[in-house]
Design a protein around this motif. Structure first.
Motif, short mmCIF file in Angstrom:
data_model
loop_
_atom_site.label_atom_id
_atom_site.label_comp_id
_atom_site.label_asym_id
_atom_site.label_seq_id
_atom_site.Cartn_x
_atom_site.Cartn_y
_atom_site.Cartn_z
N PHE A 76 -23.51 41.58 -19.53
CA PHE A 76 -22.47 42.60 -19.67
C PHE A 76 -22.34 42.96 -21.14
N GLY A 77 -22.27 44.25 -21.40
CA GLY A 77 -22.05 44.72 -22.76
C GLY A 77 -20.95 45.76 -22.82
N LEU A 78 -20.29 45.80 -23.95
CA LEU A 78 -19.24 46.78 -24.19
C LEU A 78 -19.42 47.29 -25.61
N PHE A 79 -19.42 48.60 -25.79
CA PHE A 79 -19.56 49.20 -27.11
C PHE A 79 -18.20 49.75 -27.53
N ALA A 80 -17.73 49.38 -28.71
CA ALA A 80 -16.46 49.89 -29.22
C ALA A 80 -16.66 50.51 -30.60
N ARG A 81 -16.17 51.72 -30.73
CA ARG A 81 -16.10 52.36 -32.05
C ARG A 81 -14.63 52.30 -32.46
N LEU A 82 -14.37 51.64 -33.58
CA LEU A 82 -13.01 51.41 -34.00
C LEU A 82 -12.41 52.65 -34.67
N ASP A 83 -11.08 52.77 -34.61
CA ASP A 83 -10.42 53.90 -35.25
C ASP A 83 -10.43 53.79 -36.77
N ALA A 84 -10.55 52.56 -37.27
CA ALA A 84 -10.64 52.30 -38.71
C ALA A 84 -11.43 51.00 -38.90
N PRO A 85 -12.18 50.88 -39.98
CA PRO A 85 -12.93 49.65 -40.21
C PRO A 85 -12.03 48.42 -40.22
N CYS A 86 -12.59 47.32 -39.71
CA CYS A 86 -11.86 46.06 -39.55
C CYS A 86 -12.59 44.95 -40.29
N PRO A 87 -11.88 44.14 -41.08
CA PRO A 87 -12.54 42.99 -41.71
C PRO A 87 -13.12 42.08 -40.63
N PHE A 88 -14.36 41.62 -40.84
CA PHE A 88 -15.03 40.84 -39.80
C PHE A 88 -15.86 39.70 -40.36
N GLU A 89 -15.74 39.43 -41.64
CA GLU A 89 -16.52 38.37 -42.28
C GLU A 89 -18.02 38.62 -42.13
N ALA A 90 -18.40 39.88 -42.20
CA ALA A 90 -19.82 40.25 -42.07
C ALA A 90 -20.61 39.70 -43.25
N ILE A 91 -21.92 39.59 -43.07
CA ILE A 91 -22.77 39.00 -44.10
C ILE A 91 -22.74 39.78 -45.41
N ASP A 92 -22.45 41.09 -45.35
CA ASP A 92 -22.39 41.88 -46.57
C ASP A 92 -20.96 42.08 -47.07
N GLY A 93 -19.99 41.48 -46.37
CA GLY A 93 -18.60 41.58 -46.77
C GLY A 93 -17.92 42.88 -46.37
N GLN A 94 -18.66 43.81 -45.78
CA GLN A 94 -18.07 45.09 -45.38
C GLN A 94 -17.33 44.95 -44.05
N ALA A 95 -16.27 45.75 -43.92
CA ALA A 95 -15.55 45.82 -42.66
C ALA A 95 -16.44 46.51 -41.62
N VAL A 96 -16.15 46.28 -40.35
CA VAL A 96 -16.96 46.87 -39.28
C VAL A 96 -16.19 47.98 -38.57
N ASP A 97 -16.92 48.95 -38.08
CA ASP A 97 -16.33 50.01 -37.26
C ASP A 97 -17.10 50.23 -35.97
N LEU A 98 -18.27 49.60 -35.84
CA LEU A 98 -19.06 49.66 -34.60
C LEU A 98 -19.26 48.23 -34.11
N VAL A 99 -18.86 47.98 -32.87
CA VAL A 99 -18.92 46.62 -32.33
C VAL A 99 -19.54 46.66 -30.94
N VAL A 100 -20.53 45.80 -30.73
CA VAL A 100 -21.11 45.64 -29.41
C VAL A 100 -20.80 44.21 -28.96
N LEU A 101 -20.01 44.11 -27.90
CA LEU A 101 -19.74 42.81 -27.28
C LEU A 101 -20.83 42.57 -26.25
N LEU A 102 -21.45 41.40 -26.33
CA LEU A 102 -22.52 41.07 -25.39
C LEU A 102 -22.23 39.71 -24.77
N LEU A 103 -22.11 39.68 -23.46
CA LEU A 103 -21.89 38.44 -22.71
C LEU A 103 -23.06 38.26 -21.75
#
Length: 156
Positions: A76-103
């Motif tokens: 199961f996958g879900l694609f979310a485009r956020l209304d504003a970037p969200c801090p996510f502890e990404a490897i480059d330190g940038q906030a995320v705005d595109l998220v794919v949930l994969l179960l």
């Protein structure tokens, strides 16, 4: 298995509001729970455990939180485009705005890796990511996911 087999147009969410990584994971779990019939708390638990191993924030504004789920019979996958970037502890330190949930089902480790690799490859394609950020609606965004899959298949 292709991306379109895992993420349906009904599983594309635009302008999702987020107040941080923890809240985002909870919100994604609630959305997934409605579609797959597994309690949101269970989904949050496996996603949180996975995040403790290392952030699934790939960089460049993209994250792919993923986990294996007991009781799940198909990916199961879900694609979310956020209304504003969200801090996510990404490897480059940038906030995320595109998220794919994969179960993925617990019993399909190779399939899990193949689907995850396809999604990650698509989300490293700058042209595809730009299109996903600009898509006007869920149908257009889903079509771009599918076209991206076809473009990647031609390259691979």
């Amino acid at each position: 298995m292709d991306i379109c087999d895992v993420i349906s147009v009904e599983d594309v969410v635009l302008d999702l509001k987020s107040e941080g990584k923890t809240r985002l994971l909870k919100d994604l779990a609630v959305l997934a729970s409605r579609r797959i019939g597994i309690q949101a708390g269970e989904i949050v638990s496996v996603l949180s455990a996975r995040e403790k191993l290392g952030s699934t924030g790939l960089g460049l504004g993209v994250a792919i939180p993923h986990a294996k789920m007991r009781g799940l019979t198909r990916p199961f996958g879900l694609f979310a485009r956020l209304d504003a970037p969200c801090p996510f502890e990404a490897i480059d330190g940038q906030a995320v705005d595109l998220v794919v949930l994969l179960l993925m089902p617990e019993a399909s480790p190779q399939e899990h890796l193949n689907v995850l690799a396809r999604i990650a490859r698509l989300l490293r394609d700058g042209e595809a990511v730009a299109g996903l950020r600009k898509a006007a609606d869920a149908e257009s965004l889903h079509r771009l996911l599918t076209e991206g899959k076809n473009r990647q298949a031609a390259v691979a």
